[in-house]
Write a protein that holds these residues in place. Structure first.
Motif, mmCIF file in Angstrom:
data_model
loop_
_atom_site.group_PDB
_atom_site.id
_atom_site.type_symbol
_atom_site.label_atom_id
_atom_site.label_comp_id
_atom_site.label_asym_id
_atom_site.label_seq_id
_atom_site.Cartn_x
_atom_site.Cartn_y
_atom_site.Cartn_z
ATOM 1 N N ARG A 158 -20.975 -18.845 -1.452
ATOM 2 C CA ARG A 158 -21.457 -17.449 -1.438
ATOM 3 C C ARG A 158 -20.441 -16.541 -0.758
ATOM 4 N N ILE A 159 -19.807 -17.025 0.295
ATOM 5 C CA ILE A 159 -18.768 -16.233 0.964
ATOM 6 C C ILE A 159 -17.617 -15.969 -0.002
ATOM 7 N N ASP A 160 -17.194 -16.981 -0.739
ATOM 8 C CA ASP A 160 -16.132 -16.798 -1.736
ATOM 9 C C ASP A 160 -16.527 -15.749 -2.767
ATOM 10 N N GLU A 161 -17.786 -15.795 -3.230
ATOM 11 C CA GLU A 161 -18.275 -14.820 -4.213
ATOM 12 C C GLU A 161 -18.227 -13.404 -3.645
ATOM 13 N N LEU A 162 -18.720 -13.241 -2.408
ATOM 14 C CA LEU A 162 -18.742 -11.915 -1.793
ATOM 15 C C LEU A 162 -17.333 -11.391 -1.542
ATOM 16 N N GLU A 163 -16.407 -12.274 -1.193
ATOM 17 C CA GLU A 163 -15.019 -11.836 -0.992
ATOM 18 C C GLU A 163 -14.427 -11.268 -2.282
ATOM 19 N N LYS A 164 -14.863 -11.796 -3.412
ATOM 20 C CA LYS A 164 -14.346 -11.345 -4.707
ATOM 21 C C LYS A 164 -15.059 -10.107 -5.240
ATOM 22 N N THR A 165 -16.339 -9.945 -4.871
ATOM 23 C CA THR A 165 -17.132 -8.886 -5.503
ATOM 24 C C THR A 165 -17.487 -7.712 -4.612
ATOM 25 N N ASP A 166 -17.446 -7.894 -3.291
ATOM 26 C CA ASP A 166 -17.846 -6.830 -2.368
ATOM 27 C C ASP A 166 -16.611 -6.318 -1.623
ATOM 28 N N PRO A 167 -16.133 -5.133 -1.969
ATOM 29 C CA PRO A 167 -14.917 -4.617 -1.322
ATOM 30 C C PRO A 167 -15.086 -4.361 0.173
ATOM 31 N N ASN A 168 -16.326 -4.280 0.650
ATOM 32 C CA ASN A 168 -16.569 -4.050 2.079
ATOM 33 C C ASN A 168 -16.720 -5.336 2.883
ATOM 34 N N PHE A 169 -16.746 -6.480 2.195
ATOM 35 C CA PHE A 169 -16.924 -7.759 2.880
ATOM 36 C C PHE A 169 -15.710 -8.042 3.763
ATOM 37 N N PRO A 170 -15.940 -8.562 4.986
ATOM 38 C CA PRO A 170 -14.807 -8.826 5.894
ATOM 39 C C PRO A 170 -13.761 -9.734 5.262
ATOM 40 N N LYS A 171 -12.501 -9.433 5.523
ATOM 41 C CA LYS A 171 -11.385 -10.198 4.969
ATOM 42 C C LYS A 171 -11.024 -11.346 5.897
ATOM 43 N N ARG A 172 -10.772 -12.517 5.314
ATOM 44 C CA ARG A 172 -10.365 -13.662 6.121
ATOM 45 C C ARG A 172 -8.912 -13.529 6.555
ATOM 46 N N ILE A 173 -8.592 -14.179 7.651
ATOM 47 C CA ILE A 173 -7.240 -14.164 8.214
ATOM 48 C C ILE A 173 -6.776 -15.607 8.335
ATOM 49 N N ALA A 174 -5.587 -15.900 7.844
ATOM 50 C CA ALA A 174 -5.025 -17.246 7.991
ATOM 51 C C ALA A 174 -4.593 -17.433 9.438
ATOM 52 N N ILE A 175 -5.121 -18.481 10.082
ATOM 53 C CA ILE A 175 -4.746 -18.737 11.471
ATOM 54 C C ILE A 175 -4.109 -20.115 11.637
ATOM 55 N N GLY A 176 -4.069 -20.895 10.567
ATOM 56 C CA GLY A 176 -3.470 -22.224 10.622
ATOM 57 C C GLY A 176 -2.210 -22.271 9.783
ATOM 58 N N GLN A 177 -1.589 -23.419 9.797
ATOM 59 C CA GLN A 177 -0.399 -23.613 8.982
ATOM 60 C C GLN A 177 -0.780 -23.552 7.513
#
Length: 91
Positions: free
Chosen positions: A35-54
């Motif tokens: 569901r998080i993946d879906e919201l990242e693709k469809t909701d422009p206001n959904f919080p953006k993930r940040i890469a913190i690992g290698q």
């Protein structure tokens, strides 16, 4: 959080905590990864993930997180929209 359990200071110069998946999901009512993946693709206001690992060989980060301030703002917006709908409906 860093080793001293203090919020990380980001490049922008603001102090903000990074939320890893379990906490991020819980703040949004226990959303699944799908569901998080879906919201990242469809909701422009959904919080953006940040890469913190290698970065892995497949090009994806080993770990990701979300800014606590963006998550809080998103939840506040959802609550405001829900309350606005509630007050517009006839009693």
């Amino acid at each position: 959080m860093n080793d001293a359990n203090q919020p990380l200071t980001l490049i922008t110069g603001t102090a903000d905590a990074l939320l890893e998946f379990e906490v991020f999901s819980a703040r949004l009512g226990g959303l699944s990864k799908t569901r998080i993946d879906e919201l990242e693709k469809t909701d422009p206001n959904f919080p953006k993930r940040i890469a913190i690992g290698q970065i892995r060989a497949n090009g994806r980060p080993a770990r990701v997180a979300w800014l606590e301030s963006e998550v809080s703002a998103y939840v506040r917006d959802l609550v405001a929209k829900a309350r606005s709908r509630d007050t517009q409906q006839p009693a």
